[in-house]
Design a protein around this motif. Structure first.
Motif: not given
Length: 109
Positions: A68-79
């Motif tokens: 979940i932490q990985l998804i949140a960080r990568i999603a944020a980096a994707n806008g």
């Protein structure tokens, strides 16, 4: 934000419940989880990512909090500007459509 060079993994084929792999596969292959997360997010056109709310959930097994932490960080980096996760971030029920109504959130603004 960092750009990471990586390679595709031919066995990443999601089922109806996401990527089903043993934790050892996710942990022992460089950027395995990150590749899957990025390829999933890439299916949403960039212009639509800012207005979308990402809803995360799972069954609470080992590695879910890390994922979940990985998804949140990568999603944020994707806008992506907002997301929701059922507290403590893992239950498969209630259905994802009901999570916002419950007020359980983990926004990453």
């Amino acid at each position: 934000m960092a750009t990471v060079q990586t390679k595709p993994y031919g066995d990443q084929k999601p089922g109806s419940s996401g990527l089903r792999k043993r934790v050892t596969v996710l942990q022992s292959n460089a950027n395995y989880s990150e590749n899957f997360i990025q390829s999933t997010l890439a299916t949403v056109p960039p212009a639509e990512r800012q207005d979308a709310t990402l809803v995360l959930g799972g069954d609470g097994r080992f590695y879910m909090k890390v994922a979940i932490q990985l998804i949140a960080r990568i999603a944020a980096a994707n806008g992506a500007s907002s997301g929701r996760s059922a507290a403590p971030g893992c239950p498969p029920r209630p259905p994802a459509a009901e999570i916002p109504a419950l007020g359980a959130s983990a926004a990453w603004k």
